[in-house]
Structures are given as C-alpha cells and as structure tokens.
Design a protein around this motif. Structure first.
Motif, PDB file in Angstrom:
ATOM      1  N   UNK A   1       0.802  -1.227   0.000  1.00 13.97           N
ATOM      2  CA  UNK A   1       0.000   0.000   0.000  1.00 13.97           C
ATOM      3  C   UNK A   1       0.834   1.276   0.000  1.00 13.97           C
ATOM      4  N   UNK A   2       2.085   1.178  -0.436  1.00 18.02           N
ATOM      5  CA  UNK A   2       2.925   2.366  -0.611  1.00 18.02           C
ATOM      6  C   UNK A   2       3.075   3.172   0.684  1.00 18.02           C
ATOM      7  N   UNK A   3       3.139   2.472   1.819  1.00 19.90           N
ATOM      8  CA  UNK A   3       3.218   3.148   3.114  1.00 19.90           C
ATOM      9  C   UNK A   3       4.613   3.726   3.344  1.00 19.90           C
ATOM     10  N   UNK A   4       4.730   4.830   4.092  1.00 20.62           N
ATOM     11  CA  UNK A   4       6.040   5.427   4.383  1.00 20.62           C
ATOM     12  C   UNK A   4       6.937   4.462   5.154  1.00 20.62           C
ATOM     13  N   UNK A   5       8.222   4.493   4.854  1.00 19.93           N
ATOM     14  CA  UNK A   5       9.150   3.491   5.373  1.00 19.93           C
ATOM     15  C   UNK A   5       9.159   3.440   6.895  1.00 19.93           C
ATOM     16  N   UNK A   6       9.347   4.569   7.560  1.00 13.70           N
ATOM     17  CA  UNK A   6       9.508   4.549   9.013  1.00 13.70           C
ATOM     18  C   UNK A   6       8.186   4.433   9.763  1.00 13.70           C
ATOM     19  N   UNK A   7       7.063   4.395   9.034  1.00 11.45           N
ATOM     20  CA  UNK A   7       5.780   4.116   9.682  1.00 11.45           C
ATOM     21  C   UNK A   7       5.546   2.620   9.835  1.00 11.45           C
ATOM     22  N   UNK A   8       6.363   1.801   9.151  1.00 12.29           N
ATOM     23  CA  UNK A   8       6.125   0.369   9.158  1.00 12.29           C
ATOM     24  C   UNK A   8       4.925   0.012   8.305  1.00 12.29           C
ATOM     25  N   UNK A   9       4.513  -1.271   8.408  1.00 12.41           N
ATOM     26  CA  UNK A   9       3.321  -1.692   7.660  1.00 12.41           C
ATOM     27  C   UNK A   9       2.513  -2.659   8.512  1.00 12.41           C
ATOM     28  N   UNK A  10       1.933  -3.716   7.939  1.00 10.65           N
ATOM     29  CA  UNK A  10       1.048  -4.588   8.718  1.00 10.65           C
ATOM     30  C   UNK A  10       1.722  -5.885   9.143  1.00 10.65           C
ATOM     31  N   UNK A  11       2.920  -6.134   8.676  1.00  5.31           N
ATOM     32  CA  UNK A  11       3.636  -7.379   8.948  1.00  5.31           C
ATOM     33  C   UNK A  11       4.491  -7.211  10.207  1.00  5.31           C
ATOM     34  N   UNK A  12       4.279  -8.078  11.202  1.00  7.10           N
ATOM     35  CA  UNK A  12       5.002  -7.945  12.468  1.00  7.10           C
ATOM     36  C   UNK A  12       6.509  -8.093  12.279  1.00  7.10           C
ATOM     37  N   UNK A  13       6.925  -9.011  11.418  1.00  8.06           N
ATOM     38  CA  UNK A  13       8.361  -9.218  11.221  1.00  8.06           C
ATOM     39  C   UNK A  13       9.001  -7.998  10.572  1.00  8.06           C
ATOM     40  N   UNK A  14       8.371  -7.474   9.530  1.00 11.27           N
ATOM     41  CA  UNK A  14       8.890  -6.272   8.875  1.00 11.27           C
ATOM     42  C   UNK A  14       8.931  -5.112   9.866  1.00 11.27           C
ATOM     43  N   UNK A  15       7.893  -4.979  10.671  1.00 13.89           N
ATOM     44  CA  UNK A  15       7.879  -3.895  11.650  1.00 13.89           C
ATOM     45  C   UNK A  15       8.972  -4.070  12.700  1.00 13.89           C
ATOM     46  N   UNK A  16       9.262  -5.309  13.062  1.00 10.52           N
ATOM     47  CA  UNK A  16      10.336  -5.548  14.030  1.00 10.52           C
ATOM     48  C   UNK A  16      11.686  -5.142  13.455  1.00 10.52           C
ATOM     49  N   UNK A  17      11.944  -5.531  12.206  1.00 13.61           N
ATOM     50  CA  UNK A  17      13.201  -5.134  11.571  1.00 13.61           C
ATOM     51  C   UNK A  17      13.288  -3.609  11.482  1.00 13.61           C
ATOM     52  N   UNK A  18      12.168  -2.973  11.137  1.00 13.56           N
ATOM     53  CA  UNK A  18      12.162  -1.523  10.944  1.00 13.56           C
ATOM     54  C   UNK A  18      12.322  -0.789  12.267  1.00 13.56           C
TER      55      UNK A  18
ATOM     56  N   UNK B   1       1.550 -12.457  15.106  1.00 12.36           N
ATOM     57  CA  UNK B   1       1.501 -13.294  13.915  1.00 12.36           C
ATOM     58  C   UNK B   1       1.400 -12.376  12.705  1.00 12.36           C
ATOM     59  N   UNK B   2       2.319 -12.540  11.769  1.00 13.88           N
ATOM     60  CA  UNK B   2       2.305 -11.694  10.575  1.00 13.88           C
ATOM     61  C   UNK B   2       1.031 -11.868   9.761  1.00 13.88           C
ATOM     62  N   UNK B   3       0.297 -12.945  10.003  1.00 13.39           N
ATOM     63  CA  UNK B   3      -0.927 -13.201   9.244  1.00 13.39           C
ATOM     64  C   UNK B   3      -2.182 -12.721   9.983  1.00 13.39           C
ATOM     65  N   UNK B   4      -1.999 -11.874  10.998  1.00 11.12           N
ATOM     66  CA  UNK B   4      -3.171 -11.363  11.718  1.00 11.12           C
ATOM     67  C   UNK B   4      -4.109 -10.610  10.781  1.00 11.12           C
ATOM     68  N   UNK B   5      -3.527  -9.936   9.798  1.00 11.32           N
ATOM     69  CA  UNK B   5      -4.339  -9.134   8.889  1.00 11.32           C
ATOM     70  C   UNK B   5      -5.244 -10.011   8.035  1.00 11.32           C
ATOM     71  N   UNK B   6      -4.902 -11.305   7.943  1.00 10.81           N
ATOM     72  CA  UNK B   6      -5.729 -12.252   7.197  1.00 10.81           C
ATOM     73  C   UNK B   6      -6.640 -13.048   8.126  1.00 10.81           C
ATOM     74  N   UNK B   7      -6.689 -12.645   9.389  1.00 10.97           N
ATOM     75  CA  UNK B   7      -7.634 -13.244  10.310  1.00 10.97           C
ATOM     76  C   UNK B   7      -7.054 -14.161  11.361  1.00 10.97           C
ATOM     77  N   UNK B   8      -5.746 -14.405  11.343  1.00 13.31           N
ATOM     78  CA  UNK B   8      -5.167 -15.297  12.339  1.00 13.31           C
ATOM     79  C   UNK B   8      -5.251 -14.675  13.730  1.00 13.31           C
TER      80      UNK B   8
END
Length: 316
Positions: free
Chosen positions: A115-132, A161-168
């Motif tokens: 979704x073209x989100x700003x880099x330092x805002x993170x996104x919806x994936x927990x792993x990506x947000x942890x790295x960021x 869970x990185x798949x929370x956005x899909x309902x996990x």
C-alpha cells in the motif's frame, strides 16, 4: 578440529563482522581490541561490500523489502533495503558509516510495497515492523508509531503473527521471535517504552511456555526448531531463540530461565564431532554475496552462536 582452542582459532580467522563478536564474547578480549576490530567492519569485508551497494537515495536495490526488479517469480531476495540494513546493524556497523542522513533519505524516498506506506511508519507485517523498529532505533529515525503498533497488535495468547491481517488469532513462533528481537534492540539503543517492555516480556513468556520447541496445544515439536541455517533473517530456530534469551537476560539482569533447558540440550546435541555446527538450511534467494558456507559444511556463524549460548548457560 582437535580441541576447543582449535575451534576458537578457526572462528577468529573470519571476517571482521564475526571476528569482533568472537573476541568479545568467547575470547574475553579487552574492549579496545574488539572495538578496533568492529570499526574495521565498515572498511573491509562484508560490511564494506554492503555499504558500497547503498544507492544515492538511501535504499538498496531500489526497494524497501523487495528489490525494484522483483516480479514474484523467485524466492524472497535479500538485497533490498530492509534486509541490507538488518545485516549491517547486526554486524555492528556504526550508523555514521552509511550515507549521511540515511534515516532522512529513507523517509523521503522509500515506501513499503504494501500500500505504498512510508518506510519509518512500518506496515502490517510484524516481522517487517520488528526489523524496521530496530533499524530505526539504530539510525535515529522516528519510530514511535511502530512502538505503539506492537503494543496494540499483540494477540490474546501473548505474541504476534504476521498473518493477523488475514484473520489469524494465534501467535506464531517466527513472528513472535522476530518481534521480541526487534523490541529488545530498540530498548537497548533508546531505552524503549514501558508498555512495549511489558509486551516483550509477555511475548517471551509465550515462547517459554512452549520451551522454545513445542506446540502448547498438542506437545508436538515445532517443525523449525532444529532449522540451523545462517543468515537467520526471519526464520525461527531454537538456537536463534536462545540467542535472544541470552541477550534479554543480560539486558534485564535476570538469570537463565530453566524452561530453556530442553532447547539448550538440543543445541548441544547437534554439535558435530569436530566441535563445530554445520550449515543445514541456508536460505534460498538472491543475495549480494555469500556470508556463510553451503549446506553440509561447518559454519563459523552457527558455531559462534551455539558456543556463545552454551557458555552463557553453563556459566550461569
């Protein structure tokens, strides 16, 4: 290799990105010695090679999590910005060795593929947000929003869970470990935030309840528990989890939790007769250059992490 001394000498004969850690954590070298070695990471070997790949806009390979030319028809590549920052940070490169104001460059030029989100805002994936979160703390970026995200997105059973956005609604070993590693890195560099510290400790309890190895519901062993492969990147293994708990114990001033005993013995049992640990599952996908050996060969990185964890446990 005939002795522990031979293994340590073999480990020390390595790239500065690993050598300074060996000096500090296994050889008990004076601080001046390992700090000098760490400073060399930016000037030679793996660190210098990766720094040279940084683009003028602050990114690597023209993308945030995927290179600009990624079309989805290959395994996850490891050349884009998130992964490159992660490697440099974990190798001990000082943030000043990157292009001036890399944090600002990425704020202006890098967007997540989601979704073209700003880099330092993170996104919806927990792993990506942890790295960021960890990368932002290292580079001095504004990552308060990601800190808040972790507090509000922790699942009822304790982790993420990185798949929370899909309902996990059930936590994942992978996502939870990546999250607590990133949160701890932020705490160590910035002091963190009380609510986030509490979230980390609760998520660590999620892993401890499962002794790093087993599913709580069935008692079955997690299929990735023995997944010995370096670079770790996003993947769970008992060894990587133990390395986190070592770091957390030292940061929090706590003793090793006895529930780690099964995982410790699992790591001890996988040592090869020559005193090393071998590469079993090297990650697939494009990379700038190899930093470890092919499958089946003795791995300096895995041997270092295993010896460091066992030393911490045995000397407690």
């Amino acid at each position: 290799m005939e002795s522990d001394a031979a293994v340590l000498a073999w480990l020390h004969d390595s790239d500065p990105a690993l050598r300074w850690k060996v000096e500090r954590d296994l050889l008990d070298a004076p601080a001046a010695r390992w700090e000098e070695t760490r400073a060399r990471v930016a000037r030679e070997g793996f660190g210098a090679q990766l720094l040279a790949r940084q683009d003028p806009d602050g990114q690597w390979a023209g993308g945030a999590h995927f290179p600009a030319d990624f079309r989805g028809d290959e395994p996850q590549p490891w050349t884009a910005t998130s992964w490159s920052l992660m490697s440099l940070r974990e190798w001990g490169v000082d943030a000043t060795a990157l292009r001036p104001d890399t944090a600002g460059l990425l704020e202006r030029n890098a967007r997540w593929e989601y979704e073209d989100l700003p880099f330092w805002d993170g996104e919806v994936d927990a792993c990506i947000n942890a790295f960021t979160l960890a990368n932002g703390a290292w580079l001095g970026a504004e990552v308060t929003g990601i800190r808040d995200w972790f507090v509000t997105h922790r699942l009822p059973d304790g982790g993420w869970n990185c798949e929370w956005v899909e309902g996990s609604t059930r936590s994942s070993f992978h996502s939870t470990l990546n999250s607590v590693i990133g949160i701890l890195d932020d705490e160590r560099r910035t002091g963190g935030a009380p609510a986030l510290h509490d979230a980390r400790r609760a998520a660590e309890e999620y892993l401890l309840e499962r002794r790093l190895l087993y599913r709580l519901s069935t008692g079955e062993e997690h299929p990735w528990a023995d997944h010995l492969g370096y670079p770790f990147r996003w993947r769970y293994s008992a060894l990587r989890a133990l390395d986190h708990f070592r770091a957390a114990s030292r940061h929090d001033g706590t003793a090793p939790d006895p529930r780690l005993a099964d995982a410790i013995e699992r790591v001890r049992a996988t040592r090869d007769p020559d005193g090393t640990w071998h590469q079993a599952y090297p990650p697939q996908g494009r990379e700038w250059f190899p930093v470890d050996v092919p499958a089946g060969e003795p791995s300096r990185w895995l041997t270092f992490f295993a010896l460091r964890v066992l030393r911490w446990w045995d000397e407690a």
